[in-house]
Scaffold this motif. Structure first.
Motif, PDB file in Angstrom:
ATOM      1  N   PHE A   1       0.844  -1.196   0.000  1.00 27.95           N
ATOM      2  CA  PHE A   1       0.000   0.000   0.000  1.00 27.95           C
ATOM      3  C   PHE A   1       0.877   1.243   0.000  1.00 27.95           C
ATOM      4  O   PHE A   1       2.039   1.212   0.404  1.00 27.95           O
ATOM      5  N   GLY A   2       0.293   2.372  -0.391  1.00 31.81           N
ATOM      6  CA  GLY A   2       0.978   3.646  -0.270  1.00 31.81           C
ATOM      7  C   GLY A   2       1.063   4.080   1.181  1.00 31.81           C
ATOM      8  O   GLY A   2       0.361   3.553   2.052  1.00 31.81           O
ATOM      9  N   GLU A   3       1.924   5.065   1.463  1.00 29.59           N
ATOM     10  CA  GLU A   3       2.141   5.493   2.842  1.00 29.59           C
ATOM     11  C   GLU A   3       0.870   6.022   3.488  1.00 29.59           C
ATOM     12  O   GLU A   3       0.583   5.733   4.655  1.00 29.59           O
ATOM     13  N   ASP A   4       0.094   6.806   2.769  1.00 32.40           N
ATOM     14  CA  ASP A   4      -1.129   7.369   3.344  1.00 32.40           C
ATOM     15  C   ASP A   4      -2.103   6.269   3.737  1.00 32.40           C
ATOM     16  O   ASP A   4      -2.692   6.293   4.822  1.00 32.40           O
ATOM     17  N   ALA A   5      -2.286   5.290   2.859  1.00 34.03           N
ATOM     18  CA  ALA A   5      -3.201   4.191   3.152  1.00 34.03           C
ATOM     19  C   ALA A   5      -2.713   3.373   4.350  1.00 34.03           C
ATOM     20  O   ALA A   5      -3.510   2.962   5.201  1.00 34.03           O
ATOM     21  N   LEU A   6      -1.398   3.155   4.428  1.00 34.55           N
ATOM     22  CA  LEU A   6      -0.857   2.392   5.550  1.00 34.55           C
ATOM     23  C   LEU A   6      -1.107   3.095   6.877  1.00 34.55           C
ATOM     24  O   LEU A   6      -1.476   2.459   7.874  1.00 34.55           O
ATOM     25  N   HIS A   7      -0.911   4.407   6.904  1.00 38.79           N
ATOM     26  CA  HIS A   7      -1.125   5.139   8.153  1.00 38.79           C
ATOM     27  C   HIS A   7      -2.584   5.080   8.588  1.00 38.79           C
ATOM     28  O   HIS A   7      -2.885   5.097   9.783  1.00 38.79           O
ATOM     29  N   GLU A   8      -3.499   5.006   7.620  1.00 37.15           N
ATOM     30  CA  GLU A   8      -4.912   4.881   7.966  1.00 37.15           C
ATOM     31  C   GLU A   8      -5.270   3.464   8.399  1.00 37.15           C
ATOM     32  O   GLU A   8      -6.106   3.259   9.282  1.00 37.15           O
ATOM     33  N   LEU A   9      -4.634   2.477   7.787  1.00 37.78           N
ATOM     34  CA  LEU A   9      -4.973   1.075   8.042  1.00 37.78           C
ATOM     35  C   LEU A   9      -4.335   0.518   9.307  1.00 37.78           C
ATOM     36  O   LEU A   9      -4.957  -0.269  10.023  1.00 37.78           O
ATOM     37  N   VAL A  10      -3.100   0.894   9.566  1.00 29.11           N
ATOM     38  CA  VAL A  10      -2.310   0.223  10.601  1.00 29.11           C
ATOM     39  C   VAL A  10      -2.412   0.992  11.922  1.00 29.11           C
ATOM     40  O   VAL A  10      -2.156   2.198  11.958  1.00 29.11           O
ATOM     41  N   PRO A  11      -2.767   0.316  13.006  1.00 27.81           N
ATOM     42  CA  PRO A  11      -2.760   0.969  14.315  1.00 27.81           C
ATOM     43  C   PRO A  11      -1.402   1.589  14.605  1.00 27.81           C
ATOM     44  O   PRO A  11      -0.358   0.976  14.370  1.00 27.81           O
ATOM     45  N   ALA A  12      -1.413   2.820  15.113  1.00 30.25           N
ATOM     46  CA  ALA A  12      -0.168   3.567  15.304  1.00 30.25           C
ATOM     47  C   ALA A  12       0.817   2.840  16.205  1.00 30.25           C
ATOM     48  O   ALA A  12       2.032   2.935  16.021  1.00 30.25           O
ATOM     49  N   GLU A  13       0.290   2.059  17.177  1.00 34.67           N
ATOM     50  CA  GLU A  13       1.185   1.378  18.110  1.00 34.67           C
ATOM     51  C   GLU A  13       1.978   0.247  17.465  1.00 34.67           C
ATOM     52  O   GLU A  13       2.925  -0.277  18.068  1.00 34.67           O
ATOM     53  N   LEU A  14       1.623  -0.133  16.236  1.00 34.10           N
ATOM     54  CA  LEU A  14       2.356  -1.185  15.544  1.00 34.10           C
ATOM     55  C   LEU A  14       3.493  -0.642  14.680  1.00 34.10           C
ATOM     56  O   LEU A  14       4.305  -1.415  14.162  1.00 34.10           O
ATOM     57  N   LEU A  15       3.548   0.688  14.503  1.00 37.46           N
ATOM     58  CA  LEU A  15       4.526   1.292  13.606  1.00 37.46           C
ATOM     59  C   LEU A  15       5.571   2.095  14.376  1.00 37.46           C
ATOM     60  O   LEU A  15       5.303   2.627  15.462  1.00 37.46           O
ATOM     61  N   ARG A  16       6.749   2.180  13.784  1.00 30.74           N
ATOM     62  CA  ARG A  16       7.761   3.067  14.331  1.00 30.74           C
ATOM     63  C   ARG A  16       7.314   4.513  14.135  1.00 30.74           C
ATOM     64  O   ARG A  16       6.753   4.867  13.098  1.00 30.74           O
ATOM     65  N   LYS A  17       7.561   5.331  15.104  1.00 34.34           N
ATOM     66  CA  LYS A  17       7.070   6.699  15.093  1.00 34.34           C
ATOM     67  C   LYS A  17       7.542   7.447  13.851  1.00 34.34           C
ATOM     68  O   LYS A  17       8.722   7.457  13.511  1.00 34.34           O
ATOM     69  N   GLY A  18       6.583   8.031  13.154  1.00 33.31           N
ATOM     70  CA  GLY A  18       6.898   8.842  11.981  1.00 33.31           C
ATOM     71  C   GLY A  18       7.238   8.066  10.735  1.00 33.31           C
ATOM     72  O   GLY A  18       7.755   8.640   9.773  1.00 33.31           O
ATOM     73  N   SER A  19       6.952   6.744  10.710  1.00 37.78           N
ATOM     74  CA  SER A  19       7.296   5.944   9.533  1.00 37.78           C
ATOM     75  C   SER A  19       6.207   4.915   9.263  1.00 37.78           C
ATOM     76  O   SER A  19       5.250   4.783  10.022  1.00 37.78           O
ATOM     77  N   THR A  20       6.379   4.169   8.181  1.00 39.44           N
ATOM     78  CA  THR A  20       5.472   3.064   7.866  1.00 39.44           C
ATOM     79  C   THR A  20       6.165   1.722   8.118  1.00 39.44           C
ATOM     80  O   THR A  20       5.752   0.702   7.566  1.00 39.44           O
ATOM     81  N   SER A  21       7.198   1.729   8.933  1.00 37.95           N
ATOM     82  CA  SER A  21       7.902   0.494   9.281  1.00 37.95           C
ATOM     83  C   SER A  21       7.288  -0.118  10.533  1.00 37.95           C
ATOM     84  O   SER A  21       7.038   0.584  11.520  1.00 37.95           O
ATOM     85  N   PHE A  22       7.071  -1.428  10.488  1.00 38.80           N
ATOM     86  CA  PHE A  22       6.477  -2.127  11.623  1.00 38.80           C
ATOM     87  C   PHE A  22       7.510  -2.354  12.716  1.00 38.80           C
ATOM     88  O   PHE A  22       8.699  -2.563  12.451  1.00 38.80           O
ATOM     89  N   LEU A  23       7.032  -2.350  13.959  1.00 35.47           N
ATOM     90  CA  LEU A  23       7.895  -2.596  15.103  1.00 35.47           C
ATOM     91  C   LEU A  23       8.189  -4.080  15.293  1.00 35.47           C
ATOM     92  O   LEU A  23       9.154  -4.452  15.959  1.00 35.47           O
TER      93      LEU A  23
END
Length: 275
Positions: free
Chosen positions: A90-112
């Motif tokens: 997915f594109g970055e915008d779609a990922l930020h909408e789809l993925v709960p923020a607590e699963l991502l590294r702050k300020g990125s679309t990379s998963f923790l």
């Protein structure tokens, strides 16, 4: 010849969906690779191990794997037979909408984390998306909606699970997974798996439930049923399919399939015009 076969099933403004099949020729660790964007990878056939730094992940049909951009990894195939995965980007915008923020590294679309365990409904959505796109029976709008629904399901608080416990216990459970994946049709006993792993049966059941949040027998059943989802388009004789996957009878296979996915194998075939 390349050991990878990549089939682009959908390429829209929202999502790129690819079917990636690997022959599994590389039994030992491959060279280091990295993705250039965030990928959500849903294995649906076979098994492989992904190595990221000191962490290893057994990739099979009960998991979704996260490939972060510019994060080096290696792959090995300790179990023969290769693997196949549905790869979503997915594109970055779609990922930020789809993925709960607590699963991502702050300020990125990379998963923790490198992966999460999914549930049977997510397995059904993987099969529906793949089969419908391969057969050309899904319009782009339907396929995009299925892809979004799949990701929400795979990442939902109530429908996915992050592996718990210590690294040592997770590695023990990974060894048990590889044992079961090596022969899906075999009617393994608890003692046989425990001997292969090198621990007592009691300890294995305790640790497996702690790490995966489901009993070992149910995990194996889901592996078999996910393989059935993959093969339904290739079989006219569903009794034979069930027997080849280790079920004792057609009624046993049909009942287990219905309990997991809400419909019988025959109903699933008809819903996608697989036969």
């Amino acid at each position: 010849m390349s050991q990878f076969l990549v089939n682009r099933l959908l390429d829209s403004e929202i999502v790129l969906v690819r079917d990636v099949v690997c022959s599994g020729e590389c039994r030992h660790r491959s060279g280091t690779e990295c993705a250039h964007a965030t990928h959500l990878v849903f294995p649906y056939r076979g098994v492989f191990v992904r190595h990221v730094g000191r962490e290893d992940v057994v990739a099979e049909s009960n998991q979704v794997l996260f490939f972060n951009p510019h994060e080096g990894y290696q792959v090995s195939h300790p179990v023969a037979g290769g693997d196949a995965c549905l790869d979503l980007r997915f594109g970055e915008d779609a990922l930020h909408e789809l993925v709960p923020a607590e699963l991502l590294r702050k300020g990125s679309t990379s998963f923790l984390t490198l992966h999460r365990r999914t549930d049977p409904r997510a397995q059904v959505l993987v099969a529906l998306l793949r089969h419908s796109l391969q057969r050309g029976v899904a319009e782009p709008l339907e396929a995009e909606t299925l892809a979004l629904t799949l990701v929400r399901r795979a990442l939902g608080e109530r429908t996915s699970h992050a592996a718990g416990a210590s690294i040592g216990r997770r590695k023990l459970v990974d060894r048990a997974k590889l044992v079961m994946a090596s022969d899906l049709a075999r009617r393994w006993t608890l003692a046989e798996i425990a001997r292969e792993v090198g621990v007592s049966p009691v300890y294995l059941t305790q640790v497996f439930a702690q790490v995966e949040a489901v009993p070992l027998y149910r995990y194996q059943l889901r592996l078999r049923l996910a393989r059935a989802l993959d093969l339904l388009g290739d079989y006219d004789d569903l009794t034979q399919l069930g027997l080849e996957l280790g079920f004792s009878s057609h009624s046993h296979f049909s009942a287990a399939f219905r309990q997991a996915y809400g419909r019988t194998p025959a109903e699933f075939q008809r819903s996608l015009n697989l036969r």
